[in-house]
Design a protein around this motif. Structure first.
Motif, PDB file in Angstrom:
ATOM      1  N   UNK A 273       0.816  -1.212   0.000  1.00 50.30           N
ATOM      2  CA  UNK A 273       0.000   0.000   0.000  1.00 50.30           C
ATOM      3  C   UNK A 273       0.846   1.257   0.000  1.00 50.30           C
ATOM      4  N   UNK A 274       1.945   1.236   0.754  1.00 51.27           N
ATOM      5  CA  UNK A 274       2.846   2.389   0.767  1.00 51.27           C
ATOM      6  C   UNK A 274       3.461   2.629  -0.601  1.00 51.27           C
ATOM      7  N   UNK A 275       3.785   1.543  -1.288  1.00 50.01           N
ATOM      8  CA  UNK A 275       4.375   1.669  -2.627  1.00 50.01           C
ATOM      9  C   UNK A 275       3.396   2.354  -3.580  1.00 50.01           C
ATOM     10  N   UNK A 276       2.132   1.934  -3.521  1.00 55.63           N
ATOM     11  CA  UNK A 276       1.117   2.555  -4.376  1.00 55.63           C
ATOM     12  C   UNK A 276       0.973   4.032  -4.061  1.00 55.63           C
ATOM     13  N   UNK A 277       0.987   4.365  -2.783  1.00 54.62           N
ATOM     14  CA  UNK A 277       0.813   5.752  -2.358  1.00 54.62           C
ATOM     15  C   UNK A 277       2.002   6.615  -2.774  1.00 54.62           C
ATOM     16  N   UNK A 278       3.214   6.132  -2.543  1.00 52.34           N
ATOM     17  CA  UNK A 278       4.403   6.936  -2.841  1.00 52.34           C
ATOM     18  C   UNK A 278       4.630   7.093  -4.334  1.00 52.34           C
ATOM     19  N   UNK A 279       4.219   6.093  -5.118  1.00 47.81           N
ATOM     20  CA  UNK A 279       4.392   6.183  -6.563  1.00 47.81           C
ATOM     21  C   UNK A 279       3.267   6.966  -7.234  1.00 47.81           C
ATOM     22  N   UNK A 280       2.047   6.881  -6.667  1.00 49.74           N
ATOM     23  CA  UNK A 280       0.904   7.551  -7.292  1.00 49.74           C
ATOM     24  C   UNK A 280       0.761   9.006  -6.910  1.00 49.74           C
ATOM     25  N   UNK A 281       1.176   9.368  -5.704  1.00 48.96           N
ATOM     26  CA  UNK A 281       1.025  10.743  -5.210  1.00 48.96           C
ATOM     27  C   UNK A 281       2.385  11.431  -5.258  1.00 48.96           C
ATOM     28  N   UNK A 282       2.655  12.051  -6.371  1.00 48.27           N
ATOM     29  CA  UNK A 282       3.996  12.601  -6.620  1.00 48.27           C
ATOM     30  C   UNK A 282       4.290  13.862  -5.819  1.00 48.27           C
ATOM     31  N   UNK A 283       3.264  14.441  -5.153  1.00 47.13           N
ATOM     32  CA  UNK A 283       3.482  15.640  -4.333  1.00 47.13           C
ATOM     33  C   UNK A 283       3.537  15.312  -2.846  1.00 47.13           C
ATOM     34  N   UNK A 284       3.607  14.034  -2.506  1.00 48.66           N
ATOM     35  CA  UNK A 284       3.597  13.605  -1.107  1.00 48.66           C
ATOM     36  C   UNK A 284       4.746  14.240  -0.335  1.00 48.66           C
ATOM     37  N   UNK A 285       4.416  14.904   0.776  1.00 56.98           N
ATOM     38  CA  UNK A 285       5.414  15.589   1.601  1.00 56.98           C
ATOM     39  C   UNK A 285       5.618  14.932   2.955  1.00 56.98           C
ATOM     40  N   UNK A 286       4.541  14.405   3.544  1.00 52.75           N
ATOM     41  CA  UNK A 286       4.634  13.872   4.910  1.00 52.75           C
ATOM     42  C   UNK A 286       3.792  12.617   5.043  1.00 52.75           C
ATOM     43  N   UNK A 287       4.324  11.637   5.764  1.00 54.11           N
ATOM     44  CA  UNK A 287       3.584  10.399   5.998  1.00 54.11           C
ATOM     45  C   UNK A 287       3.891   9.877   7.396  1.00 54.11           C
ATOM     46  N   UNK A 288       2.847   9.454   8.090  1.00 56.84           N
ATOM     47  CA  UNK A 288       2.977   8.856   9.415  1.00 56.84           C
ATOM     48  C   UNK A 288       2.583   7.391   9.339  1.00 56.84           C
ATOM     49  N   UNK A 289       3.506   6.509   9.728  1.00 57.35           N
ATOM     50  CA  UNK A 289       3.229   5.073   9.719  1.00 57.35           C
ATOM     51  C   UNK A 289       3.628   4.448  11.057  1.00 57.35           C
ATOM     52  N   UNK A 290       3.606   5.238  12.118  1.00 64.84           N
ATOM     53  CA  UNK A 290       4.010   4.745  13.436  1.00 64.84           C
ATOM     54  C   UNK A 290       3.188   3.529  13.844  1.00 64.84           C
ATOM     55  N   UNK A 291       3.877   2.516  14.387  1.00 66.05           N
ATOM     56  CA  UNK A 291       3.248   1.294  14.899  1.00 66.05           C
ATOM     57  C   UNK A 291       2.480   0.519  13.845  1.00 66.05           C
TER      58      UNK A 291
END
Length: 484
Positions: A273-291
């Motif tokens: 899911x992270x791969x899809x998000x990081x590749x599809x959303x090219x303007x991504x600035x911040x992501x929280x994946x704690x725990x």
């Protein structure tokens, strides 16, 4: 009274208040007047005090001023309903003199719109038309909406309220009324269902921020509805939601403008899911994946250079995942606190191998197995580092501290609480280096002598030694900007 004037009665019992629209304070009609009406209040120059029961509320100034501010609650003389307030200043001393209750003692009166009603039928029609016009203005101007149960509202009033159950009907009424919303928070609405999000499709096109924290009934289908209805979304918070990679893929395919995504404590997501998000959303600035225990970090391989903020505390990251996290080259804030396992004894060296040269804030708190080799690599490879949390990093010894002192020329804050192998020599290395250091967070331990601490204070009097332990560091993710 002119034909255009409206006379008002008590909205509860109909008692005539001898209050007319001609007495309104209308000379300053503008933004201030509009704001007052939007808050449900109208100001008057004078009222017939014989129609009200008065309850004085005195606000004293210092005696040397020789005055107090008079605030009087105005109640309907017949039924006792609260109608409004009278305000005024008097020159009397509050201790010795009683307030003057005549109308002349007041500078203005405010009346709650909902507490009054027009006395005549024709007045009711014009009053209703005016209220509808103001309601339309309020509906058009509102840009944000947050429910009392939302975690963003902190205070005694919000803590005392029970969680609001929002259903499909409520959401329909909200979105049809406020069609220009840019920020909407349902955080804490645990009963919100997927079906309620159907109404985002016709009415959510302007929405930029959506918070669904702890909306436990929202599934991947609900997230797909969000994607279809909110193409302009830039921020979404899904803290503790029961979504999977399918939901993230739906977001990645539809919300291409996403910049900030909070997935903390989402137990069912993985690197896919992270791969899809990081590749599809090219303007991504911040992501929280704690725990997020199903995340190793490899899903962020070759992420965009716009990604400047990653919070991955207590994730099951692998050495290859660390390399993937820094692979974008634009990282400025990284929190990987809580790493464990022998595979990370030297696994963090990747942070200092050239991809994170712009890193400014790094938290390795409770990375108990990180060794000097990783610390040396990071100290040399991250020249812009301004704050570094190494609390509870027990395996960092003198070579690590010496490298920090020699190479971290921009370091301003350093956290070394409960580091068992910080000794007098290590503290001396920090004292002689780190020329920009302003705050050192440090607990006493058996390997640091009082003499070493006093020498540090003597030679670096501009550095504050604080004995408290800071659990979380870094900027507010809402203000993250890749141009900073």
């Amino acid at each position: 009274m002119s034909r255009a004037d409206v006379s008002y009665s008590c909205g509860s019992c109909g008692y005539p208040l001898n209050l007319t629209s001609s007495s309104r304070i209308a000379s300053g009609i503008g933004s201030e007047y509009h704001e007052s009406v939007k808050n449900g209040l109208i100001s008057f120059l004078s009222v017939d005090l014989s129609r009200f029961t008065q309850v004085d509320q005195v606000h004293c100034f210092p005696v040397s001023w020789g005055r107090y501010r008079l605030k009087t609650k105005l109640l309907c003389r017949k039924c006792g309903v609260h109608i409004g307030y009278g305000y005024g200043d008097t020159p009397a001393l509050c201790v010795f003199d009683s307030p003057d209750s005549s109308s002349a003692a007041y500078k203005k009166f405010t009346v709650k719109i909902r507490a009054v009603q027009p006395s005549e039928e024709t007045d009711r029609e014009s009053f209703g038309l005016t209220c509808h016009r103001w309601l339309n203005i309020q509906n058009l101007k509102r840009r944000s909406l947050q429910f009392p149960c939302s975690f963003g509202v902190v205070g005694p009033s919000s803590l005392s309220q029970s969680c609001t159950d929002i259903n499909s009907f409520h959401l329909y009424r909200i979105l049809t009324r406020f069609q220009h919303l840019e920020y909407l928070s349902f955080s804490g609405c645990t009963e919100l269902s997927d079906s309620a999000l159907n109404y985002l499709k016709p009415y959510g096109s302007r929405l930029q921020t959506l918070c669904l924290d702890c909306c436990f009934r929202i599934s991947d289908y609900g997230i797909s509805l969000v994607g279809d209805g909110c193409p302009s979304l830039t921020t979404i918070s899904l803290y503790r939601c029961n979504i999977t990679d399918t939901g993230l893929e739906a977001l990645a395919n539809t919300c291409l403008a996403l910049r900030r995504v909070n997935l903390a404590y989402c137990p069912h997501i993985s690197d896919s899911g992270l791969r899809a998000l990081s590749q599809g959303c090219c303007e991504l600035q911040a992501i929280k994946i704690s725990s997020c225990r199903g995340v190793s970090g490899v899903g962020l391989r070759s992420c965009s250079s716009t990604l400047v903020y990653i919070d991955a505390e207590c994730c099951n990251l692998e050495p290859e995942g660390i390399m993937s996290i820094v692979s974008g080259g634009g990282l400025k804030f990284l929190n990987i606190a809580g790493l464990s396992g022998s595979n990370f004894r030297n696994g963090l060296e990747a942070i200092g191998n050239g991809f994170a040269v712009g890193l400014k804030i790094l938290s390795l708190r409770m990375c108990r197995s990180v060794t000097d080799a990783s610390i040396v690599a990071i100290a040399k490879g991250c020249p812009l580092l301004q704050e570094w949390n190494l609390a509870l990093c027990h395996e960092v010894r003198f070579p690590g501290w010496a490298s920090i002192g020699s190479n971290c020329h921009s370091l301003e804050k350093l956290h070394v609480n409960r580091c068992r192998n910080l000794c007098d020599q290590g503290l001396q290395a920090l004292r002689e280096g780190c020329k920009q250091l302003s705050v050192l967070y440090m607990n006493r331990n058996g390997r640091i002598s009082d003499t070493a601490v006093e020498l540090f204070k003597l030679n670096r009097c501009n550095v504050k030694i604080k004995f408290e332990e800071v659990m979380s560091i870094g900027p507010n993710w809402d203000n993250v900007d890749d141009d900073e």
